[in-house]
Design an enzyme around this catalytic site. Structure first.
Site, PDB file in Angstrom:
ATOM      1  N   CYS A 118       0.813  -1.228   0.000  1.00  0.00           N
ATOM      2  CA  CYS A 118       0.000   0.000   0.000  1.00  0.00           C
ATOM      3  C   CYS A 118       0.844   1.275   0.000  1.00  0.00           C
ATOM      4  O   CYS A 118       0.316   2.360  -0.214  1.00  0.00           O
ATOM      5  CB  CYS A 118      -0.958  -0.013   1.179  1.00  0.00           C
ATOM      6  N   HIS A 260      -3.298   7.117   2.215  1.00  0.00           N
ATOM      7  CA  HIS A 260      -3.701   5.821   1.685  1.00  0.00           C
ATOM      8  C   HIS A 260      -5.084   5.488   2.240  1.00  0.00           C
ATOM      9  O   HIS A 260      -5.333   5.606   3.444  1.00  0.00           O
ATOM     10  CB  HIS A 260      -2.665   4.763   2.087  1.00  0.00           C
ATOM     11  N   ASN A 290     -10.117  -0.488   0.363  1.00  0.00           N
ATOM     12  CA  ASN A 290      -8.663  -0.325   0.300  1.00  0.00           C
ATOM     13  C   ASN A 290      -8.161  -0.934  -1.013  1.00  0.00           C
ATOM     14  O   ASN A 290      -8.144  -2.146  -1.166  1.00  0.00           O
ATOM     15  CB  ASN A 290      -8.041  -1.028   1.514  1.00  0.00           C
TER      16      ASN A 290
END
Ligand code: COA
Length: 333
Positions: A118, A260, A290
């Site tokens: 990520c 993020h 996500n």
């Protein structure tokens, strides 16, 4: 940031792509023991997109995102010098960037994959900036793309509710150093806790009759949710403060906080620690979950389309995730 800068760098274009299949929290509740209420209050996620077409992969999403970025500034793909694909879900363990380079017609570009989960997009953008600062390259296409639905255990309610598939792309271009918009960065790794979030490789018990080799395959995402949460909320604010302080800025200078997109509670807790008001937070997590390396360029592209960001705005971008890795980039738009 401590580097010799011959050229400045600026983001001149963005693009993104999402699969058409939408899975909302109600749908999730039909196959794991969960509820819209639990998912939304714990994460802020309402729905996510998943790539279900058998013949489609991150390559297709990445190509669509890249073409959007190229078209919006009428750039011919042959002008791209470098393609960096940040992904943890390539179609080929040797890398998927070269297929994207070929498919978009970036005939003059070097292309490579960058694996940093990520944090991949943030590290990819910093990597691209180094090639530009030194004068080596003029135009770099940075793609963040992940199809983690391929690696999620869809019977594990503690992880499957979190992730979605997407791609985002930006074109970073060289400019006069006085117009440089990548003002500073701060990148970190702590491999001690790599087991908090991983897609482990598991060996099978098949042994080669002569060489006694074992071969296996990667398994599903495994995560210690509580520890990952604590890590993000404690480390990311420090990284942001360090990167601002080094260039004599403070959190008061931030116009937009683009983190993020992992969890709304993480985003809010980080913003609270930095005393950043909610109207300065860029978030589209409720619609996509996500999306790993794609989440930042996807949210950036959307914010630009909504005309939220103005020239000279200070955007603090921060990524965090498996590795563990985390990092910040301070951008003047
Ligand atoms: N639906 C309903 N109940 C669930 C559930 C789900 N989808 N997932 C877990 N639960 C249950 C657990 O089994 C547990 O039940 P128990 O108390 O009977 O054992 C209870 O809910 C609490 O679980 P817990 O793991 O303590 O929840 P939490 O408040 O820590 O929230 C996360 C879980 C995953 C939402 C949270 O830890 C988190 O967001 N962590 C960060 C994860 C992340 O962002 N990862 C990617 C980083 S890049």
């Amino acid at each position: 940031m401590n580097c010799r800068m011959i050229q400045g760098a600026k983001i001149v274009s963005t693009g993104s792509a999402i699969p058409s299949v939408r899975v909302d929290n109600e749908k999730m509740s039909s196959f794991v023991d969960t509820s819209d209420e639990w998912i939304f209050t714990r994460t802020g996620i309402k729905e996510r997109r998943v790539l279900t077409d058998l013949d489609k992969s991150i390559i297709d999403l990445s190509i669509d995102a890249s073409f959007e970025a190229l078209k919006s500034i009428n750039m011919h793909p042959s002008e791209i010098d470098l393609v960096i694909l940040a992904t943890s879900s390539p179609n080929d363990l040797f890398g998927s960037a070269s297929k994207i380079q070929y498919e978009i017609g970036a005939i003059n570009a070097l292309a490579f994959d960058l694996t940093a989960a990520c944090s991949g997009f943030v590290i990819g953008l910093v990597t691209a900036a180094q090639f530009i600062f030194t004068g080596a390259y003029k135009n770099v296409l940075v793609i963040g793309s992940d199809v983690l639905s391929k690696w999620v255990d869809w019977s594990d309610r503690s992880t499957c509710i979190l992730f979605g598939d997407a791609a985002g792309a930006v074109i970073l271009q060289s400019c006069n150093s006085s117009s440089n918009s990548i003002l500073n960065f701060n990148l970190n790794t702590d491999g001690k806790y790599s087991n908090y979030l991983s897609i482990p490789y598991e060996e099978s018990f098949d042994t080669h009759p002569i060489l006694k080799l074992r071969q296996g395959c990667f398994k599903y995402i495994s995560m210690n949710g509580k520890e990952v949460y604590k890590f993000a909320v404690s480390k990311v604010p420090l990284s942001i403060i360090n990167s601002l302080t080094e260039i004599n800025m403070s959190t008061k200078d931030i116009d937009w906080l683009l983190l993020h997109q992992a969890n709304e509670r993480i985003i809010s807790a980080i913003a609270d620690k930095l005393s950043i008001s909610s109207d300065k937070i860029i978030s589209n997590l409720s619609k996509y979950g996500n999306t790993s390396a794609a989440s930042i360029p996807l949210a950036l592209n959307e914010a630009l389309k909504l005309k939220k960001i103005s020239r000279n705005d200070i955007i603090v971008v921060a990524g965090f995730g498996a590795g563990l890795t985390w990092g910040t980039i301070v951008i003047r738009w």
